[in-house]
Design a protein around this motif. Structure first.
Motif, PDB file in Angstrom:
ATOM      1  N   VAL A  32     -13.258  61.130  -0.450  1.00  0.00           N
ATOM      2  CA  VAL A  32     -12.346  61.064  -1.598  1.00  0.00           C
ATOM      3  C   VAL A  32     -12.654  59.836  -2.446  1.00  0.00           C
ATOM      4  N   ALA A  33     -12.892  58.695  -1.787  1.00  0.00           N
ATOM      5  CA  ALA A  33     -13.202  57.458  -2.507  1.00  0.00           C
ATOM      6  C   ALA A  33     -14.518  57.578  -3.262  1.00  0.00           C
ATOM      7  N   ARG A  34     -15.527  58.179  -2.614  1.00  0.00           N
ATOM      8  CA  ARG A  34     -16.825  58.334  -3.267  1.00  0.00           C
ATOM      9  C   ARG A  34     -16.736  59.299  -4.443  1.00  0.00           C
ATOM     10  N   ALA A  35     -15.997  60.387  -4.259  1.00  0.00           N
ATOM     11  CA  ALA A  35     -15.828  61.344  -5.349  1.00  0.00           C
ATOM     12  C   ALA A  35     -15.108  60.707  -6.532  1.00  0.00           C
ATOM     13  N   ALA A  36     -14.067  59.923  -6.258  1.00  0.00           N
ATOM     14  CA  ALA A  36     -13.319  59.251  -7.324  1.00  0.00           C
ATOM     15  C   ALA A  36     -14.209  58.264  -8.070  1.00  0.00           C
ATOM     16  N   GLN A  37     -15.042  57.544  -7.326  1.00  0.00           N
ATOM     17  CA  GLN A  37     -15.949  56.585  -7.951  1.00  0.00           C
ATOM     18  C   GLN A  37     -16.964  57.296  -8.836  1.00  0.00           C
ATOM     19  N   ALA A  38     -17.507  58.417  -8.338  1.00  0.00           N
ATOM     20  CA  ALA A  38     -18.477  59.174  -9.133  1.00  0.00           C
ATOM     21  C   ALA A  38     -17.827  59.754 -10.383  1.00  0.00           C
TER      22      ALA A  38
ATOM     23  N   GLY B 244     -17.020  59.591 -16.328  1.00  0.00           N
ATOM     24  CA  GLY B 244     -16.167  59.354 -17.497  1.00  0.00           C
ATOM     25  C   GLY B 244     -16.727  58.274 -18.400  1.00  0.00           C
ATOM     26  N   VAL B 245     -17.222  57.184 -17.796  1.00  0.00           N
ATOM     27  CA  VAL B 245     -17.798  56.087 -18.587  1.00  0.00           C
ATOM     28  C   VAL B 245     -19.049  56.558 -19.324  1.00  0.00           C
ATOM     29  N   HIS B 246     -19.941  57.243 -18.603  1.00  0.00           N
ATOM     30  CA  HIS B 246     -21.180  57.712 -19.236  1.00  0.00           C
ATOM     31  C   HIS B 246     -20.902  58.801 -20.259  1.00  0.00           C
ATOM     32  N   ARG B 247     -19.848  59.586 -20.022  1.00  0.00           N
ATOM     33  CA  ARG B 247     -19.479  60.614 -21.000  1.00  0.00           C
ATOM     34  C   ARG B 247     -19.054  59.967 -22.316  1.00  0.00           C
TER      35      ARG B 247
ATOM     36  N   SER C  62     -20.798  66.363  -7.195  1.00  0.00           N
ATOM     37  CA  SER C  62     -20.717  67.726  -6.679  1.00  0.00           C
ATOM     38  C   SER C  62     -20.918  67.769  -5.175  1.00  0.00           C
ATOM     39  N   THR C  63     -21.815  66.920  -4.644  1.00  0.00           N
ATOM     40  CA  THR C  63     -22.035  66.905  -3.194  1.00  0.00           C
ATOM     41  C   THR C  63     -20.792  66.411  -2.465  1.00  0.00           C
ATOM     42  N   TYR C  64     -20.111  65.413  -3.030  1.00  0.00           N
ATOM     43  CA  TYR C  64     -18.885  64.912  -2.406  1.00  0.00           C
ATOM     44  C   TYR C  64     -17.775  65.960  -2.471  1.00  0.00           C
ATOM     45  N   VAL C  65     -17.665  66.625  -3.610  1.00  0.00           N
ATOM     46  CA  VAL C  65     -16.633  67.644  -3.769  1.00  0.00           C
ATOM     47  C   VAL C  65     -16.863  68.791  -2.794  1.00  0.00           C
TER      48      VAL C  65
ATOM     49  N   ALA D 144     -18.442  68.630   0.062  1.00  0.00           N
ATOM     50  CA  ALA D 144     -18.199  68.144   1.419  1.00  0.00           C
ATOM     51  C   ALA D 144     -16.712  68.024   1.720  1.00  0.00           C
ATOM     52  N   LEU D 145     -15.881  67.900   0.684  1.00  0.00           N
ATOM     53  CA  LEU D 145     -14.437  67.784   0.894  1.00  0.00           C
ATOM     54  C   LEU D 145     -13.782  69.114   1.239  1.00  0.00           C
ATOM     55  N   GLY D 146     -14.484  70.218   1.003  1.00  0.00           N
ATOM     56  CA  GLY D 146     -13.907  71.519   1.328  1.00  0.00           C
ATOM     57  C   GLY D 146     -12.631  71.782   0.547  1.00  0.00           C
ATOM     58  N   VAL D 147     -11.581  72.222   1.245  1.00  0.00           N
ATOM     59  CA  VAL D 147     -10.330  72.552   0.555  1.00  0.00           C
ATOM     60  C   VAL D 147      -9.678  71.318  -0.050  1.00  0.00           C
ATOM     61  N   ASP D 148     -10.006  70.137   0.456  1.00  0.00           N
ATOM     62  CA  ASP D 148      -9.443  68.909  -0.108  1.00  0.00           C
ATOM     63  C   ASP D 148     -10.110  68.525  -1.423  1.00  0.00           C
ATOM     64  N   GLY D 149     -11.146  69.263  -1.800  1.00  0.00           N
ATOM     65  CA  GLY D 149     -11.877  68.913  -3.014  1.00  0.00           C
ATOM     66  C   GLY D 149     -11.485  69.712  -4.231  1.00  0.00           C
ATOM     67  N   ARG D 150     -10.367  70.441  -4.155  1.00  0.00           N
ATOM     68  CA  ARG D 150      -9.988  71.288  -5.293  1.00  0.00           C
ATOM     69  C   ARG D 150      -9.657  70.477  -6.544  1.00  0.00           C
ATOM     70  N   LEU D 151      -8.875  69.420  -6.394  1.00  0.00           N
ATOM     71  CA  LEU D 151      -8.521  68.611  -7.564  1.00  0.00           C
ATOM     72  C   LEU D 151      -9.733  67.880  -8.132  1.00  0.00           C
ATOM     73  N   PRO D 152     -10.553  67.192  -7.298  1.00  0.00           N
ATOM     74  CA  PRO D 152     -11.767  66.580  -7.851  1.00  0.00           C
ATOM     75  C   PRO D 152     -12.690  67.607  -8.505  1.00  0.00           C
ATOM     76  N   ALA D 153     -12.728  68.829  -7.969  1.00  0.00           N
ATOM     77  CA  ALA D 153     -13.576  69.867  -8.562  1.00  0.00           C
ATOM     78  C   ALA D 153     -13.104  70.216  -9.965  1.00  0.00           C
ATOM     79  N   LEU D 154     -11.799  70.304 -10.157  1.00  0.00           N
ATOM     80  CA  LEU D 154     -11.253  70.584 -11.489  1.00  0.00           C
ATOM     81  C   LEU D 154     -11.547  69.438 -12.447  1.00  0.00           C
ATOM     82  N   GLN D 155     -11.417  68.212 -11.953  1.00  0.00           N
ATOM     83  CA  GLN D 155     -11.705  67.047 -12.792  1.00  0.00           C
ATOM     84  C   GLN D 155     -13.174  67.018 -13.193  1.00  0.00           C
ATOM     85  N   LEU D 156     -14.051  67.328 -12.238  1.00  0.00           N
ATOM     86  CA  LEU D 156     -15.487  67.347 -12.522  1.00  0.00           C
ATOM     87  C   LEU D 156     -15.810  68.418 -13.555  1.00  0.00           C
ATOM     88  N   ARG D 157     -15.231  69.580 -13.376  1.00  0.00           N
ATOM     89  CA  ARG D 157     -15.489  70.669 -14.325  1.00  0.00           C
ATOM     90  C   ARG D 157     -15.028  70.299 -15.727  1.00  0.00           C
TER      91      ARG D 157
END
Length: 334
Positions: free
Chosen positions: A133-139, A144-147, A189-192, A194-207
């Motif tokens: 979760v921490a790695r996904a949030a950092q990525a 966001g910064v590079h965007r 994407s690799t962190y999301v 690996a998070l499985g069902v816990d990665g739904r919110l980060p996946a939406l943010q990434l998308r």
């Protein structure tokens, strides 16, 4: 192995109970040949059952799909001649078993509080959920910064396109921003995943952060792809390592333009990116406009009569096109 799966739940229970475990994911003739002792149970898999069986010595054998527990307390005797870099008994056995029988093998270490996966190569430590979760949030924060930097680079490119002042250096800066953002997105994407069902919110943010980058990047590249090029300009950037990507000279060379061009050489956009933003412009008309007038400056300089000669361009669309380009020029001038 991802958080939220039954297997991961069972492994986490073992870890929380401060006991160890050796689990083989699947069974075949080779595994049976090195197995002794234990007992066959062949029952449906459950996390509590895995936790209880781990209290006994020996390995636990699961079905390949992880749906059933086939055996427990099994003693495994892989070939001692197989190479291993592990020193602990459980890890050494797991690595050799994975190499010999070709089945994924998992260990839970009570002393190190880690879950490790062996698939025939070196050990892979499975990250904890909070680490992922921490790695996904950092990525995601990095994306966001590079965007934001990419958006600023594209705005500057638009200004230069309107004034016919784009150089290879300007395109290289945009390509650099696209590639940096894409690399961070791949990492996230690799962190999301690996998070499985816990990665739904980060996946939406990434998308939300990257969904429009692919079509946008395609338009930029189609605007500047050389006539004799075999690939899009930004494709060459994937061959640069992270350090090389910060060298704008190497980025400019990787775009695939002729060796006679240097970073300050002027280049002209075809105008497809700007035309894509024009309302009421029918599909295919943008390509015909570029074919008729060559590039964005040519389209902007065309008379109303010349525009109306383009097949498929209606009177309202022609007026909208001229108004959009005029507004764009006035906006960038401000």
């Amino acid at each position: 192995m991802a958080p939220g799966t039954p297997l991961r739940d069972g492994l986490d229970r073992i870890l929380a109970g401060h006991t160890g475990a050796l689990v083989v994911l699947g069974s075949n003739a080779e595994l049976e040949a090195i197995s002794t002792g234990g007992f066959a149970i062949d029952v449906p898999f459950s996390a509590p059952a895995l936790r209880e069986l781990a209290k006994m010595d020996g390995a636990i054998v699961l079905s390949e799909d992880g749906e059933r527990i086939l055996a427990a307390a099994v003693h495994l005797s892989p070939a001692a001649s197989l190479p291993t870099g592990e020193t602990g008994t459980r890890h050494r056995t797991a690595e050799r078993v994975a190499r010999q029988v070709g089945l994924p093998t998992v260990t839970v270490s009570a002393s190190m509080s880690t879950i490790s996966l062996f698939t025939g190569g070196p050990r892979v430590v499975v990250p904890r959920s909070d680490e992922l979760v921490a790695r996904a949030a950092q990525a995601l924060a990095g994306i966001g910064v590079h965007r934001e930097r990419l958006t600023a680079s594209l705005a500057r490119l638009t200004d230069l396109e309107v004034h016919d002042a784009v150089t290879l250096r300007d395109l290289a800066h945009v390509g650099q921003r696209f590639e940096m953002t894409n690399r961070l997105a791949d990492e996230a994407s690799t962190y999301v995943a690996a998070l499985g069902v816990d990665g739904r919110l980060p996946a939406l943010q990434l998308r939300d952060l990257i969904d429009d980058l692919t079509p946008l990047g395609s338009l930029v590249q189609r605007d500047y792809v050389p006539d004799d090029a075999e690939a899009m300009p930004f494709s060459g950037l994937t061959r640069l390592d992270d350090q090389e990507l910060f060298d704008i000279v190497l980025v400019g060379r990787a775009l695939g333009f002729g060796s006679d061009l240097h970073l300050d050489s002027p280049i002209r956009p075809r105008g497809l990116r700007q035309l894509a933003a024009v309302p009421r412009l029918a599909a295919g008309v943008s390509a015909r406009l570029v074919g008729a007038f060559g590039d964005l400056p040519g389209i902007a300089a065309a008379s109303h009569a010349d525009l109306m000669a383009v097949d498929g361009l209606t009177e309202p669309a022609a007026r909208t096109l001229r108004d959009t380009l005029a507004h764009l020029g006035a906006h960038t001038a401000d």
